[in-house]
Scaffold this motif. Structure first.
Motif, mmCIF file in Angstrom:
data_model
loop_
_atom_site.group_PDB
_atom_site.id
_atom_site.type_symbol
_atom_site.label_atom_id
_atom_site.label_comp_id
_atom_site.label_asym_id
_atom_site.label_seq_id
_atom_site.Cartn_x
_atom_site.Cartn_y
_atom_site.Cartn_z
ATOM 1 N N MET A 347 26.346 33.711 71.839
ATOM 2 C CA MET A 347 26.296 33.495 70.514
ATOM 3 C C MET A 347 27.462 32.488 70.216
ATOM 4 N N ALA A 348 26.918 31.086 69.897
ATOM 5 C CA ALA A 348 27.770 30.064 69.836
ATOM 6 C C ALA A 348 28.828 30.025 68.858
ATOM 7 N N CYS A 349 28.354 30.651 67.555
ATOM 8 C CA CYS A 349 29.466 30.767 66.611
ATOM 9 C C CYS A 349 30.579 32.068 67.001
ATOM 10 N N ALA A 426 21.861 34.178 59.734
ATOM 11 C CA ALA A 426 22.096 32.809 60.313
ATOM 12 C C ALA A 426 21.850 31.521 59.075
ATOM 13 N N VAL A 429 25.328 30.940 58.032
ATOM 14 C CA VAL A 429 26.057 30.207 59.277
ATOM 15 C C VAL A 429 25.482 28.802 59.480
ATOM 16 N N TYR A 435 27.318 25.169 64.329
ATOM 17 C CA TYR A 435 27.208 26.023 65.390
ATOM 18 C C TYR A 435 25.871 25.980 65.693
ATOM 19 N N CYS A 436 24.686 26.372 65.068
ATOM 20 C CA CYS A 436 23.570 26.799 65.273
ATOM 21 C C CYS A 436 22.824 25.708 66.084
ATOM 22 N N CYS A 439 23.147 26.295 69.894
ATOM 23 C CA CYS A 439 23.335 27.622 70.394
ATOM 24 C C CYS A 439 21.933 28.151 70.965
ATOM 25 N N TYR A 441 20.424 30.868 70.771
ATOM 26 C CA TYR A 441 19.683 31.532 70.027
ATOM 27 C C TYR A 441 18.831 30.957 68.936
ATOM 28 N N LYS A 443 17.824 30.221 65.472
ATOM 29 C CA LYS A 443 18.469 30.595 64.087
ATOM 30 C C LYS A 443 17.131 31.030 63.032
ATOM 31 N N CYS A 452 18.106 34.925 66.568
ATOM 32 C CA CYS A 452 19.447 35.060 66.282
ATOM 33 C C CYS A 452 19.744 36.459 66.017
ATOM 34 N N PRO A 453 20.756 37.102 66.642
ATOM 35 C CA PRO A 453 21.093 38.553 66.383
ATOM 36 C C PRO A 453 21.552 38.808 64.968
ATOM 37 N N PHE A 454 22.107 37.689 64.428
ATOM 38 C CA PHE A 454 22.362 37.972 62.832
ATOM 39 C C PHE A 454 21.363 38.287 61.876
HETATM 40 FE FE1 SF4 Z 1 25.416 32.113 65.581
HETATM 41 FE FE2 SF4 Z 1 22.664 32.736 65.196
HETATM 42 FE FE3 SF4 Z 1 23.827 30.365 64.433
HETATM 43 FE FE4 SF4 Z 1 23.641 31.096 67.265
HETATM 44 S S1 SF4 Z 1 21.832 30.838 65.742
HETATM 45 S S2 SF4 Z 1 25.056 30.048 66.083
HETATM 46 S S3 SF4 Z 1 24.173 33.214 66.727
HETATM 47 S S4 SF4 Z 1 24.307 32.052 63.470
#
Ligand code: SF4
Length: 509
Positions: A347-349, A426, A429, A435-436, A439, A441, A443, A452-454
């Motif tokens: 997770m990049a963030c 996400a 974020v 970040y996304c 990443c 994942y 978003k 994205c796990p969030f």
């Molecule tokens: Fe964080 Fe999800 Fe964005 Fe990745 S996609 S940076 S895990 S919020």
């Protein structure tokens, strides 16, 4: 009488040290303090180096200082009362009544007595807060902040807020343009005493933060950079007001991968150790506004942090402990994922922010609330575990700081002042950070591999806590969105949330 200053009360120009210029000073450096938690080495270096510098400065100024480097506070007190039998210590009051009772008993059993005086690191006295709060069983920060603005007269004119508004929150939520770079934060090169202290910390407390919880995966932190003397702290204040205060305001909620400090003040370590006083930093910021050097929305945003949140949380902690530390109204019982310690996640963030904490014991307040606490909230981490992690890992953290911030504000543990959980997906974020885009994942996805796990955790959090949260009037809109999801979608969300937890437990998220 002897002035006894604990390691986070290094206040020279006010309080008992200023009031008793001829009295002896006692400082006890306790190794057991450093072992209570697996503290970040920079945190320990900061506290012990600041104490040692303070000792030397007092001696140079002609004060008689007794300084004990011992295993525990008890040992230090026993050694002191052996040399000065029956002496009375004067010391700033600790944060809670139970801590006061504990200190009293410790001093008396060591052979002396103790008198407590006001804690000069704050503007708002206990009596003032208690009068404001009355017997209410909840606290509203905004009401307290306005009360304290009126009491102190900060940013007030003829009984009204300067500029006509109490709060410029709306103007504090901008994101910087792509080519924006933050002003370089000051870096206080460690002197010989700090370098010696850092080496002593590494040796004495090996197996602490570096071994928690799986060991062997601790990258060398950056060189220690925090102010350890009053002189350095004043330079840090000057630097903030002159170079970063203007930028702080609009971007205080924004996050950038390559900008760990953004425009934040970085003054919390100095405020919490007593090297700076809240009134002086507030006055400096207001003076910058009055001189036309900083906009009102930046200055008010900063004053709200120091005069509002910092004072508010300190008193809520005093009144709500010990229950607050154990509060868990949502019944969250998941263990803290290991990546909070290792930074080992795709997770990049979270990877970037945890890496920053490991390097320098710091991340700014939106990263703390909306990334680290938010993830803990939607994941269902047991509040006291996340509180312990923040307390151990941050250079500016003390129990009175992290407990209301993490247990209540971050994880909605007690409901004594947070009016809703700060849960976000996400979407948030992505809006507030860069970040996304970098990443692995996705978003935009909530379910399936690569989502994205969030996102799944966010919806599953709402689903899981529906009985408790749906009736909260501030949650109506998000539950309307949840209602739009059919049974199949909800099942897929639960499946993805379970999958995220399994991966986090395996260290594979
Ligand atoms: Fe964080 Fe999800 Fe964005 Fe990745 S996609 S940076 S895990 S919020």
């Amino acid at each position: 009488m002897t002035v006894w200053l604990r390691g986070d009360h290094l206040v020279r120009r006010r309080g008992p040290l200023a009031d008793r210029p001829d009295d002896r000073v006692l400082l006890v450096e306790s190794e057991s303090f450093g072992r209570k938690l697996p503290y970040h080495p920079h945190k320990l270096t900061l506290v012990f180096s600041a104490m040692r510098h303070f000792r030397d400065e007092l001696r140079e100024a002609g004060r008689r200082v007794e300084y004990y480097s011992v295993g525990s506070f008890r040992e230090g007190l026993e050694a002191y009362f052996e040399a000065y039998p029956g002496e009375t210590l004067v010391t700033p009051s600790p944060p809670t009544p139970s801590e006061r009772t504990r200190l009293e008993a410790m001093v008396e059993s060591a052979g002396g007595s103790v008198e407590f005086v006001a804690d000069e690191r704050f503007c708002c006295s206990r009596a003032m807060f208690d009068e404001w709060a009355g017997d209410a069983d909840g606290y509203r920060h905004e009401d307290f902040y306005r009360f304290l603005r009126r009491e102190t007269g900060y940013l007030m004119a003829d009984g009204e807020p300067v500029g006509g508004s109490w709060n410029y929150d709306e103007e504090n939520r901008e994101t910087p343009p792509d080519d924006w770079t933050a002003p370089e934060p000051p870096n206080f090169e460690p002197d010989e005493l700090t370098r010696d202290t850092a080496a002593w910390v590494r040796e004495t407390f090996a197996g602490g933060y570096d071994a928690e919880p799986y060991g062997g995966d601790w990258a060398d932190p950056e060189t220690f950079r925090w102010p350890v003397t009053r002189r350095q702290a004043v330079r840090a204040l000057d630097d903030f007001v002159e170079n970063r205060l203007t930028e702080f305001g609009p971007y205080q909620d924004a996050m950038r991968r390559s900008e760990w400090a953004m425009g934040h003040s970085l003054l919390s370590t100095s405020l919490n150790l007593g090297l700076l006083g809240p009134a002086e930093v507030i006055k400096r910021a207001i003076a910058a506004y009055e001189d036309g050097d900083a906009p009102l929305y930046s200055v008010e945003g900063f004053v709200r942090q120091i005069l509002g949140w910092r004072e508010f949380l300190r008193h809520v902690y005093r009144r709500e402990m010990p229950a607050l530390a154990e509060a868990n109204q949502l019944g969250a019982d998941e263990d803290l994922p290991a990546f909070y310690w290792t930074g080992d996640t795709e997770m990049a963030c979270l990877s970037d922010v945890v890496d920053g904490v490991r390097r320098r014991g710091y991340s700014h307040h939106i990263e703390r609330l909306m990334l680290l606490s938010n993830f803990g909230l939607v994941y269902g981490v047991e509040p006291r575990q996340l509180n312990r992690w923040f307390h151990a890992g941050y250079v500016d953290a003390f129990h009175w700081v992290t407990t209301p911030n993490v247990v209540e504000m971050g994880l909605f543990g007690a409901g004594v002042f947070a009016t809703k959980p700060y849960a976000a997906s996400a979407n948030y974020v992505d809006r507030m950070s860069d970040y996304c885009s970098g990443c692995p994942y996705d978003k935009t996805k909530a379910t399936g591999e690569g989502a994205c796990p969030f996102n799944a955790l966010y919806w599953e959090f709402l689903d899981r806590n529906e009985n408790r949260l749906r009736s909260n009037h501030r949650m109506g809109l998000v539950y309307n969105h949840l209602d739009n999801k059919d049974d199949g979608e909800r099942a897929a969300i639960r499946e993805r949330a379970d999958d995220v937890r399994s991966k986090a437990e395996r260290g594979d998220l």
